[in-house]
Scaffold this motif. Structure first.
Motif, short mmCIF file in Angstrom:
data_model
loop_
_atom_site.label_atom_id
_atom_site.label_comp_id
_atom_site.label_asym_id
_atom_site.label_seq_id
_atom_site.Cartn_x
_atom_site.Cartn_y
_atom_site.Cartn_z
N ASN A 23 38.10 30.77 -15.13
CA ASN A 23 38.69 31.55 -14.03
C ASN A 23 37.58 32.10 -13.15
O ASN A 23 37.66 32.04 -11.92
CB ASN A 23 39.56 32.67 -14.60
N TRP A 24 36.54 32.65 -13.78
CA TRP A 24 35.44 33.22 -13.02
C TRP A 24 34.63 32.13 -12.31
O TRP A 24 34.25 32.28 -11.15
CB TRP A 24 34.55 34.03 -13.98
N ALA A 25 34.36 31.01 -12.93
CA ALA A 25 33.48 29.99 -12.38
C ALA A 25 34.20 29.03 -11.43
O ALA A 25 33.60 28.57 -10.46
CB ALA A 25 32.83 29.20 -13.51
N LEU A 26 35.45 28.69 -11.69
CA LEU A 26 36.13 27.67 -10.89
C LEU A 26 37.35 28.17 -10.12
O LEU A 26 37.48 27.94 -8.92
CB LEU A 26 36.56 26.49 -11.79
N ILE A 27 38.24 28.80 -10.76
CA ILE A 27 39.54 29.12 -10.16
C ILE A 27 39.39 30.16 -9.06
O ILE A 27 39.94 30.00 -7.97
CB ILE A 27 40.55 29.55 -11.24
N LYS A 28 38.61 31.24 -9.26
CA LYS A 28 38.43 32.26 -8.21
C LYS A 28 37.76 31.68 -6.97
O LYS A 28 38.23 31.93 -5.86
CB LYS A 28 37.64 33.45 -8.76
N PRO A 29 36.68 30.92 -7.08
CA PRO A 29 36.08 30.34 -5.87
C PRO A 29 37.04 29.38 -5.15
O PRO A 29 37.10 29.37 -3.92
CB PRO A 29 34.85 29.59 -6.38
N ILE A 30 37.77 28.59 -5.92
CA ILE A 30 38.72 27.66 -5.28
C ILE A 30 39.82 28.45 -4.57
O ILE A 30 40.19 28.12 -3.44
CB ILE A 30 39.30 26.68 -6.32
N ARG A 31 40.33 29.48 -5.21
CA ARG A 31 41.35 30.32 -4.55
C ARG A 31 40.77 30.99 -3.30
O ARG A 31 41.45 31.14 -2.29
CB ARG A 31 41.86 31.38 -5.52
N GLY A 32 39.51 31.42 -3.37
CA GLY A 32 38.86 32.02 -2.20
C GLY A 32 38.75 31.01 -1.05
O GLY A 32 39.01 31.34 0.11
N ILE A 33 38.35 29.78 -1.39
CA ILE A 33 38.25 28.74 -0.37
C ILE A 33 39.62 28.44 0.23
O ILE A 33 39.78 28.30 1.46
CB ILE A 33 37.61 27.46 -0.97
N ILE A 34 40.62 28.35 -0.61
CA ILE A 34 41.99 28.10 -0.12
C ILE A 34 42.45 29.24 0.77
O ILE A 34 43.07 29.01 1.82
CB ILE A 34 42.95 27.88 -1.32
N GLN A 35 42.14 30.49 0.39
CA GLN A 35 42.53 31.65 1.21
C GLN A 35 41.83 31.62 2.56
O GLN A 35 42.44 31.86 3.60
CB GLN A 35 42.22 32.96 0.46
N LYS A 36 40.52 31.30 2.55
CA LYS A 36 39.78 31.20 3.81
C LYS A 36 40.36 30.10 4.69
O LYS A 36 40.48 30.25 5.91
CB LYS A 36 38.29 30.93 3.54
N ARG A 37 40.71 28.98 4.08
CA ARG A 37 41.30 27.87 4.83
C ARG A 37 42.64 28.28 5.44
O ARG A 37 42.93 27.96 6.60
CB ARG A 37 41.47 26.65 3.92
N LYS A 38 43.45 29.03 4.68
CA LYS A 38 44.73 29.52 5.21
C LYS A 38 44.49 30.44 6.40
O LYS A 38 45.19 30.36 7.41
CB LYS A 38 45.50 30.28 4.13
N GLU A 39 43.50 31.34 6.27
CA GLU A 39 43.19 32.26 7.37
C GLU A 39 42.70 31.49 8.60
O GLU A 39 43.10 31.80 9.72
CB GLU A 39 42.14 33.29 6.93
N LEU A 40 41.84 30.50 8.38
CA LEU A 40 41.34 29.68 9.48
C LEU A 40 42.49 28.93 10.15
O LEU A 40 42.57 28.87 11.39
CB LEU A 40 40.27 28.70 8.98
N MET A 41 43.37 28.36 9.35
CA MET A 41 44.53 27.64 9.91
C MET A 41 45.43 28.59 10.71
O MET A 41 45.91 28.24 11.78
CB MET A 41 45.34 26.97 8.78
N ALA A 42 45.65 29.79 10.17
CA ALA A 42 46.48 30.77 10.88
C ALA A 42 45.82 31.17 12.20
O ALA A 42 46.49 31.27 13.24
CB ALA A 42 46.72 32.00 10.01
N GLU A 43 44.49 31.35 12.15
CA GLU A 43 43.76 31.70 13.38
C GLU A 43 43.84 30.57 14.40
O GLU A 43 44.08 30.80 15.59
CB GLU A 43 42.30 31.99 13.03
N GLN A 44 43.65 29.34 13.95
CA GLN A 44 43.73 28.20 14.86
C GLN A 44 45.15 28.02 15.41
O GLN A 44 45.33 27.68 16.58
CB GLN A 44 43.26 26.92 14.15
#
Length: 140
Positions: A23-44
């Motif tokens: 969770n600490w090494a893989l899942i949290k960073p992947i969730r963070g990347i997905i969240q950033k991508r969602k924010e970027l998509m919403a902004e675009q």
């Protein structure tokens, strides 16, 4: 069948430790990347919607300006046509008056010439009548 012993506890702790580490090494960073991508998509998407809204506004303004220019063009054309018709009527009226004046002058001149010709002929009629009478009577 499985016989539980003390190693099951170690395996359970190992499993929990592995879940926490994953969770600490893989899942949290992947969730963070997905969240950033969602924010970027919403902004675009917001930018796209703003651009579309601006484009629609500009298109409506352009169409309104085009309609106003067409309307003004029709008004100018109508006004110029009316001015042309008015000027044509003035010119036709002036030409008619000038033609009437010229015609009256010509009629007066013709009448004057006819009168002078008649006067000249009346003066000479007596002389011509006398000559004709003399010829008819045989007098030279």
């Amino acid at each position: 069948m499985v016989i539980p012993d003390n190693s099951i506890y170690i395996q359970f702790i190992n499993f929990l430790l592995l879940v926490v580490l994953l969770n600490w090494a893989l899942i949290k960073p992947i969730r963070g990347i997905i969240q950033k991508r969602k924010e970027l998509m919403a902004e675009q998407m917001g930018g796209i919607e703003q651009f579309t809204s601006d484009a629609d506004t500009k298109l409506k303004d352009y169409e309104a300006a085009l309609d106003a220019a067409r309307k003004e063009g029709v008004e100018v054309r109508t006004r110029l046509k009316e001015e042309g018709t008015s000027k044509e009527q003035e010119l036709m009226s002036a030409a008619g008056q000038q033609a009437a004046t010229t015609l009256r002058e010509a009629e007066a001149q013709i009448e004057s010439e006819v009168k002078s010709a008649m006067d000249a002929l009346k003066k000479d009629v007596d002389g011509y009548a006398q000559k004709a009478t003399n010829k008819i009577l045989g007098q030279a």
